[in-house]
Enzyme design. Structure first.
Site, PDB file in Angstrom:
ATOM      1  N   ARG A  82       0.782  -1.146  -0.333  1.00  9.99           N
ATOM      2  CA  ARG A  82      -0.150  -0.081   0.123  1.00  9.99           C
ATOM      3  C   ARG A  82       1.037   0.916   0.151  1.00  9.99           C
ATOM      4  O   ARG A  82       0.819   2.036  -0.588  1.00  9.99           O
ATOM      5  CB  ARG A  82      -1.378   0.510   1.020  1.00  9.99           C
ATOM      6  CG  ARG A  82      -2.574   1.131   1.067  1.00  9.99           C
ATOM      7  CD  ARG A  82      -3.038   0.835   1.766  1.00  9.99           C
ATOM      8  NE  ARG A  82      -2.568   1.060   3.970  1.00  9.99           N
ATOM      9  CZ  ARG A  82      -3.129   0.223   4.644  1.00  9.99           C
ATOM     10  NH1 ARG A  82      -4.489   0.347   4.426  1.00  9.99           N
ATOM     11  NH2 ARG A  82      -3.342   0.895   5.463  1.00  9.99           N
ATOM     12  N   LYS A 184      -2.509   6.426   1.483  1.00 10.48           N
ATOM     13  CA  LYS A 184      -2.412   6.966   2.999  1.00 10.48           C
ATOM     14  C   LYS A 184      -2.018   8.153   3.137  1.00 10.48           C
ATOM     15  O   LYS A 184      -0.265   7.996   3.010  1.00 10.48           O
ATOM     16  CB  LYS A 184      -2.105   5.878   3.669  1.00 10.48           C
ATOM     17  CG  LYS A 184      -3.104   5.809   5.230  1.00 10.48           C
ATOM     18  CD  LYS A 184      -1.690   4.098   5.933  1.00 10.48           C
ATOM     19  CE  LYS A 184      -3.149   4.301   7.132  1.00 10.48           C
ATOM     20  NZ  LYS A 184      -4.049   4.704   7.956  1.00 10.48           N
ATOM     21  N   GLU A 220     -16.173   6.162   3.727  1.00 12.84           N
ATOM     22  CA  GLU A 220     -15.814   5.368   5.105  1.00 12.84           C
ATOM     23  C   GLU A 220     -15.863   6.942   6.351  1.00 12.84           C
ATOM     24  O   GLU A 220     -16.468   7.655   5.668  1.00 12.84           O
ATOM     25  CB  GLU A 220     -14.541   5.657   4.332  1.00 12.84           C
ATOM     26  CG  GLU A 220     -13.279   6.342   3.712  1.00 12.84           C
ATOM     27  CD  GLU A 220     -11.779   5.753   3.754  1.00 12.84           C
ATOM     28  OE1 GLU A 220     -11.805   4.691   4.669  1.00 12.84           O
ATOM     29  OE2 GLU A 220     -11.332   5.639   3.028  1.00 12.84           O
TER      30      GLU A 220
HETATM   31  C1  LIG Z   1      -5.397   3.650   7.823  1.00 15.84           C
HETATM   32  C2  LIG Z   1      -6.702   4.238   6.812  1.00 15.84           C
HETATM   33  C3  LIG Z   1      -7.579   2.588   7.265  1.00 15.84           C
HETATM   34  C4  LIG Z   1      -7.439   2.065   7.961  1.00 15.84           C
HETATM   35  O1  LIG Z   1      -6.900   1.152   6.909  1.00 15.84           O
HETATM   36  P1  LIG Z   1      -6.424  -0.759   8.042  1.00 15.84           P
HETATM   37  O2  LIG Z   1      -5.071  -0.849   7.458  1.00 15.84           O
HETATM   38  O3  LIG Z   1      -7.105  -1.310   7.964  1.00 15.84           O
HETATM   39  O4  LIG Z   1      -5.705  -0.296   9.275  1.00 15.84           O
HETATM   40  C5  LIG Z   1      -9.132   3.703   6.595  1.00 15.84           C
HETATM   41  N1  LIG Z   1      -8.901   4.979   6.311  1.00 15.84           N
HETATM   42  C6  LIG Z   1      -7.907   5.183   6.637  1.00 15.84           C
HETATM   43  C7  LIG Z   1      -9.113   6.689   5.151  1.00 15.84           C
HETATM   44  C8  LIG Z   1      -6.925   5.336   6.380  1.00 15.84           C
HETATM   45  O5  LIG Z   1      -5.965   6.344   6.539  1.00 15.84           O
END
Ligand SMILES: *Cc1c(COP(=O)(O)O)cnc(C)c1O
Length: 341
Positions: A82, A184, A220
């Site tokens: 990722r 991210k 989300e």
């Molecule tokens: C990090 C994150 C998540 C959760 O991801 P995980 O890999 O399960 O920790 C969900 N949404 C956003 C916007 C994130 O930055």
């Protein structure tokens, strides 16, 4: 190994400086060897690209002690992948996957005294990140980068059981269509700070963001993906190109199908159909699943049948199975658990 004198159940989610951190530098088109260092401070030029144009991305995962006393982390290869995707979108160099996983293991081992014991509910949070560090004033990517990993012990997410939360629908948008919602990047968080503070000031735990193009579909929250359970026990998760692909959510979908025999669907989820779901949860590394009991919006509220007292029954099974896999109580799918020691 003598553990640090920390009251594991009381620490909460905050930064605690640990002994070692990992640093690698990218210069003249290549990464150096990388090393563990003691210094927690970073010295950079006032015009560093990260400071002026926010060229930075990060990852988040946890190390913890399993029932049989091993120190492990959960699917770090997916964090590595990722981060490669995040870096590509931000014109940053990729940090090789094998080196990423190796660096995670090194930094956890070097901070072994801060890995909370089994059963404490606490974990060692691991934060890999990368940023453009050389001076940049005309808008362009940096030429030099730093990749770092620090760790910090964090307390149990839920003290005294996971109580369902009440969330609201944000008037703001999280990510533009064809924007950066799927990576991210720190910039996605900078612009979420005002909406989340507004939500908190209004008494809500989190914001639900809708798709910015039509504001009719669920995306989300600021940092967690949604899972919904239908009244027929089907697991539904929203599909959109601007949702960050949560590793927890992707793992829960496998758990639902392969361990619990449930039907799992990833599709567009309309806000108007939320009232028909039986359960709702937020998935991410920090909490695994936070149950949502209620969603408040301008014209009303949605109260899920699972109520405000406890997790819904399917959410609970998902939570217990995934945390059982993580803690070594339930056999994990091949490659999910990276043993550090
Ligand atoms: C990090 C994150 C998540 C959760 O991801 P995980 O890999 O399960 O920790 C969900 N949404 C956003 C916007 C994130 O930055």
């Amino acid at each position: 190994m003598e553990k640090k004198d920390i009251n594991w159940s009381e620490i909460g989610f905050g930064y605690v400086k640990t002994d070692k951190r990992y640093v690698a530098n990218f210069k003249d088109g290549a990464w150096d060897e990388g090393a563990l260092i003691d210094d927690d401070m970073i010295l950079m030029n006032e015009c560093a690209c990260v400071l002026q144009y926010a060229q930075t991305c990060f990852e988040g995962l946890k190390a913890y002690t399993t029932e049989d006393g091993h120190i492990v982390c959960f699917r770090p290869d997916l964090n590595a992948d990722r981060m490669v995707d995040s870096c590509a979108r931000l014109e940053m160099p990729k940090f090789p996957k094998d080196k990423f996983v190796e660096a995670v293991k090194q930094v956890v081992l070097a901070n072994e005294a801060y890995v909370p014991p089994y059963g404490s509910g606490a974990t060692l949070y691991i934060r890999p990140y990368m940023f453009g560090i050389n001076p940049v004033i005309g808008v362009k990517p940096a030429d030099e980068y730093q990749f770092r990993i620090f760790t910090t012990p964090v307390g149990p997410y839920f003290k005294g059981g996971a109580k369902p939360i009440t969330i609201t629908v944000s008037d703001f948008d999280r990510a533009a269509p064809r924007g950066t919602g799927h990576i991210k990047a720190g910039l996605n968080y900078a612009m979420s700070l005002h909406p989340i503070m507004e939500a908190h000031r209004n008494g809500f735990a989190e914001n639900m963001y809708l798709d910015p193009a039509t504001r009719s579909k669920v995306e989300e929250t600021g940092g967690a993906n949604f899972l919904f359970i239908t009244k027929d026990n089907e697991v539904v998760t929203p599909k959109s190109d601007s949702i960050l692909p949560s590793i927890t959510r992707r793992s829960l979908m496998v758990v639902a199908e392969k361990y619990l025999g449930l039907k799992v669907t990833q599709r567009e989820v309309y806000f108007d159909e939320l009232k028909d779901f039986a359960e709702c949860g937020l998935c991410g590394t920090a909490a695994v699943i936070s149950p949502v009991g209620k969603i408040c919006y301008k014209d009303g509220e949605i109260n899920f049948p699972s109520g405000m007292d406890e997790m819904g029954p399917i959410t609970k099974k998902l939570y217990e199975t995934l945390t059982g896999i993580q803690m070594g109580r339930i056999e994990a799918p091949e490659g999910w658990i990276e043993v550090i020691k």
